[in-house]
Design a protein around this motif. Structure first.
Motif, PDB file in Angstrom:
ATOM      1  N   CYS A  92       4.454  -5.470  14.367  1.00 42.76           N
ATOM      2  CA  CYS A  92       5.674  -6.204  14.044  1.00 42.76           C
ATOM      3  C   CYS A  92       6.866  -5.307  14.404  1.00 42.76           C
ATOM      4  O   CYS A  92       6.787  -4.090  14.237  1.00 42.76           O
ATOM      5  N   ILE A  98      10.272  -6.131   7.772  1.00 37.21           N
ATOM      6  CA  ILE A  98       9.893  -7.544   7.938  1.00 37.21           C
ATOM      7  C   ILE A  98       8.394  -7.689   7.706  1.00 37.21           C
ATOM      8  O   ILE A  98       7.935  -8.597   7.019  1.00 37.21           O
ATOM      9  N   GLU A  99       7.641  -6.765   8.274  1.00 35.26           N
ATOM     10  CA  GLU A  99       6.180  -6.837   8.130  1.00 35.26           C
ATOM     11  C   GLU A  99       5.766  -6.741   6.661  1.00 35.26           C
ATOM     12  O   GLU A  99       4.887  -7.469   6.196  1.00 35.26           O
ATOM     13  N   CYS A 149       6.374 -10.067   5.028  1.00 34.33           N
ATOM     14  CA  CYS A 149       5.851 -11.267   5.690  1.00 34.33           C
ATOM     15  C   CYS A 149       4.658 -11.858   4.931  1.00 34.33           C
ATOM     16  O   CYS A 149       3.777 -11.139   4.483  1.00 34.33           O
ATOM     17  N   ARG A 166       3.102 -14.724   6.433  1.00 35.46           N
ATOM     18  CA  ARG A 166       2.407 -15.579   7.402  1.00 35.46           C
ATOM     19  C   ARG A 166       0.953 -15.139   7.520  1.00 35.46           C
ATOM     20  O   ARG A 166       0.647 -13.955   7.388  1.00 35.46           O
ATOM     21  N   SER A 194      -0.854 -15.582  10.292  1.00 28.96           N
ATOM     22  CA  SER A 194      -1.159 -15.193  11.664  1.00 28.96           C
ATOM     23  C   SER A 194       0.148 -14.842  12.364  1.00 28.96           C
ATOM     24  O   SER A 194       1.167 -15.484  12.143  1.00 28.96           O
ATOM     25  N   CYS A 195       0.080 -13.835  13.226  1.00 25.90           N
ATOM     26  CA  CYS A 195       1.279 -13.476  14.003  1.00 25.90           C
ATOM     27  C   CYS A 195       1.319 -14.261  15.319  1.00 25.90           C
ATOM     28  O   CYS A 195       2.267 -14.120  16.085  1.00 25.90           O
ATOM     29  N   CYS A 246       4.759 -15.012  17.256  1.00 23.17           N
ATOM     30  CA  CYS A 246       5.959 -14.753  16.443  1.00 23.17           C
ATOM     31  C   CYS A 246       6.976 -13.945  17.256  1.00 23.17           C
ATOM     32  O   CYS A 246       6.608 -13.006  17.970  1.00 23.17           O
ATOM     33  N   ASN A 291       8.873 -11.825  16.277  1.00 19.08           N
ATOM     34  CA  ASN A 291       8.952 -10.425  15.826  1.00 19.08           C
ATOM     35  C   ASN A 291       7.785  -9.562  16.299  1.00 19.08           C
ATOM     36  O   ASN A 291       7.748  -8.360  16.037  1.00 19.08           O
ATOM     37  N   LEU A 292       6.829 -10.191  16.949  1.00 19.26           N
ATOM     38  CA  LEU A 292       5.645  -9.433  17.367  1.00 19.26           C
ATOM     39  C   LEU A 292       5.920  -8.705  18.681  1.00 19.26           C
ATOM     40  O   LEU A 292       6.359  -9.306  19.659  1.00 19.26           O
TER      41      LEU A 292
END
Ligand code: SF4
Length: 650
Positions: free
Chosen positions: A392, A397-398, A401, A403, A405-406, A412, A414-415
């Motif tokens: 990430c 943010i990570e 998070c 979610r 799945s990225c 995403c 942000n990935l």
């Protein structure tokens, strides 16, 4: 806490057996040990290689200065075998091995497998069913009062109430049936070390109840009731999540789906809450997941003195799983894909934990000196081939998070999907002395790969031995949505780019696409459409994976409850083994042996129009004689162009 290993003083033992961890009294004595600190009991053969999880933990603890012994595949009829090295000083660690013991034994059709990949000679019956439970009870008899710590994938994925496909029942947490004192879930290095350290320091078992990545049983209502009574405050404080009770999820499929969703939302180690699940008068308490390993910690693990061979006591008998991995290199662990039929994200975590390039190269050099190494590295990868060093973009943010799945429903923003570290690593591996070929056999995540034309070129030029495995799994948007997989267009774009790169290099190469039948959400209609898609595109899968509902996977919840736990939408499920066989037969549309079953499926589905000799038909009619030949046999109807050829799996 850093996990960089402390090397034990003294030179490595000289004789072949002494290079291994002891498995007998004599081998203990050869090391000058009169007692073990920790005993590891495993359902797999003892192969001293980092791909064998219980051995990795054993070597890791040895690297921290503990005297560790291994008992592999003990006789489970009597406690004598597990006690052959005496009572260990601190604890006994129990694992069923690298696979769930039921999955290891039985197929999706609930038939006994012909071989056990983790046993000498591939022999079956070297471990009991539900090995974690059997071994724990055995150790309890052998070592009364000694702490028993359960770990490994079977324990990890059966830690909450779970659906067991093989008995078609909802089972309670494995901790209750095993009567172990602690359960380590996920990757266990940190937890195992902390348990050893704190027991060594004289802490009582109850003092260990706060270790991340562990679970324990609270036996009396007065131990857990106050926690539940305060649950609303705890939830506000993000401190404790009460899961629906076992009795409730047993009686009500919606509650089971609720449990599955709530559980999934707590898998980020940075914000996952502790959980508690009632089982009658008892309750199982789960601490937050262990934190991921840093790069130096990963390097430390792979620097441990693995012999990279099966224990000499197996003689000439080969262990099939070792033959697969012995010339391969693991570069990372974890997966942020979150595919619903797979439990890697739940077990290894979704944060990618990568080794440094230097550490990987050290292992490559070690491999190149191994007896019998021909210069070919069979795989450089991990759960996914191309997630090495992906992360990430922002740690904050990570950490926040939630979610699952990225990369689903889209990659995403942000990935960081940079393939450069992997490309660079692969180039350096290729340059090492003694390395002739370096293949990638781990599955390539094509929605990521298509973002890097350079990676695809490198793959086509250097890392494909003529065939490359990829797993589109299905072509139906609805089924792929349930699987949390990218759309088939992403696979097609990747296939086009890979074939173009192969063409430019003048290399005839094939993609080997994998498909799953019988996944929840996939109807007979979807399966027929997938078979038509395969035929249209000249794709003849040789292997089709029949969906197996393994413990704790989101798709298993769909299978058991008929709901997608993430949306609570109803999901159609193929439960009859006959339907599953028919689905598989349709996907193997080109295989004459499958035609009778495929015909039955098409007739029952009202699709007689797909039985015939026209190009649009899937299979020929019965008694079609020689004209049926073009449906099966060796040659496809058309081989015009590399793209088509490259997608054919013959
Ligand atoms: S913000 Fe995106 S990239 Fe970062 S952890 Fe969450 S899903 Fe993954």
């Amino acid at each position: 806490m850093t996990l960089v290993p402390l090397r034990r003083p003294g030179a490595r033992p000289a004789s072949a057996t002494r290079a291994f961890l002891p498995t007998t009294r004599e081998e203990m004595r050869a090391r000058g040990w009169d007692e073990l600190d920790v005993l590891i009991v495993t359902g797999d053969a003892y192969v001293d290689h980092p791909a064998f999880g219980p051995v990795l933990i054993a070597r890791f603890l040895e690297g921290r200065g503990y005297r560790v012994g291994v008992i592999a595949q003990p006789n489970w009829q009597t406690p004598e075998d597990v006690s052959r090295m005496g009572r260990p000083r601190l604890f006994v660690g129990v694992s069923a091995g690298n696979l769930d013991s039921m999955l290891n034994k039985l197929t999706a059709q609930k038939k006994v497998r012909s071989a056990d990949q983790y046993s000498p000679g591939g022999r079956t019956n070297c471990r009991p069913n539900r090995a974690s439970i059997v071994y724990s009870n055995l150790c309890r008899q052998a070592f009364p009062g000694l702490p028993i710590v359960l770990g490994g994938i079977e324990a990890s994925l059966r830690r909450i109430a779970h659906y067991d496909y093989w008995s078609d029942s909802v089972r309670r947490s494995i901790l209750l049936d095993s009567k172990a004192d602690l359960l380590v879930f996920g990757m266990g290095e940190r937890a195992a070390w902390e348990i050893a350290k704190r027991l060594d320091a004289g802490e009582p078992l109850k003092g260990l109840w706060d270790i991340r990545g562990t679970a324990h049983v609270k036996n009396r209502p007065e131990e857990w009731q106050p926690l539940l009574a305060d649950a609303s405050r705890f939830i506000t404080d993000r401190k404790l999540l009460p899961l629906p009770a076992y009795d409730d999820v047993l009686a009500d499929r919606r509650k089971f789906a609720d449990m599955s969703r709530l559980f999934q939302l707590e898998t980020n180690p940075h914000n996952g809450r502790p959980m508690l699940q009632r089982h009658g008068d008892q309750a199982v308490f789960f601490n937050s997941p262990a934190l991921p390993l840093a790069e130096a910690d990963m390097d430390g693990l792979y620097d441990l003195p693995f012999v990279r061979a099966p224990h000499p006591s197996y003689g000439a008998e080969r262990i099939p799983a070792f033959e697969t991995v012995k010339h391969s290199i693991v570069t990372m662990r974890g997966c942020f894909g979150g595919c619903t039929f797979c439990s890697i994200t739940e077990h290894e975590g979704r944060v990618i934990q990568s080794r440094s390039a230097d550490s990987v190269l050290r292992e490559v050099r070690q491999l190149s000196r191994m007896e019998g190494f021909s210069g070919t590295i069979t795989d450089v990868g991990g759960p996914t081939a191309n997630m090495y060093k992906m992360h990430c973009k922002d740690e904050k943010i990570e950490r926040a998070c939630r979610r699952l799945s990225c990369v689903h429903p889209g990659v995403c923003e942000n990935l960081v999907t940079d393939h450069e570290p992997l490309i660079d690593l692969l180039r350096r591996v290729r340059e090492q002395k003694g390395i002739k070929k370096t293949f990638i056999a781990s599955g390539v995540r094509y929605d990521l790969a298509e973002r890097s034309p350079e990676f695809i070129r490198e793959l086509a030029a250097h890392h494909t031995g003529g065939q490359l495995s990829v797993a589109p799994e299905h072509n139906s948007p609805e089924v792929l949505k349930r699987m949390k997989k990218p759309g088939i267009q992403s696979y097609e774009r990747f296939a086009t780019a890979f074939c173009k790169a192969s063409d430019e290099l003048g290399r005839e190469q094939y993609l080997v696409p994998y498909f799953i039948t019988g996944h929840p959400g996939s109807t007979m209609k979807d399966t027929i459409e997938l078979a038509q898609y395969l035929k249209r595109n000249g794709m003849r899968p040789r292997q089709v994976q029949d969906f197996i509902p393994t413990p704790m996977a989101v798709a298993t919840t769909m299978y058991h409850t008929g709901f997608d736990p993430l949306t609570m939408e109803p999901v159609p499920v193929a439960r009859e083994l006959r339907d599953k066989r028919r689905m598989k037969a349709l996907i193997l549309w080109w295989d004459e042996a499958q035609w009778p079953l495929a015909r039955e499926a098409l007739i029952d589905a009202g699709r007689r129009d797909l039985i015939g000799l026209k190009p649009s038909c899937l299979i020929p009619p019965e008694h079609a004689g020689r004209s049926a030949g073009r449906f099966g046999g060796g040659r496809p109807a058309s081989r015009t162009g590399n793209r088509e050829r490259s997608r054919d799996r013959r």
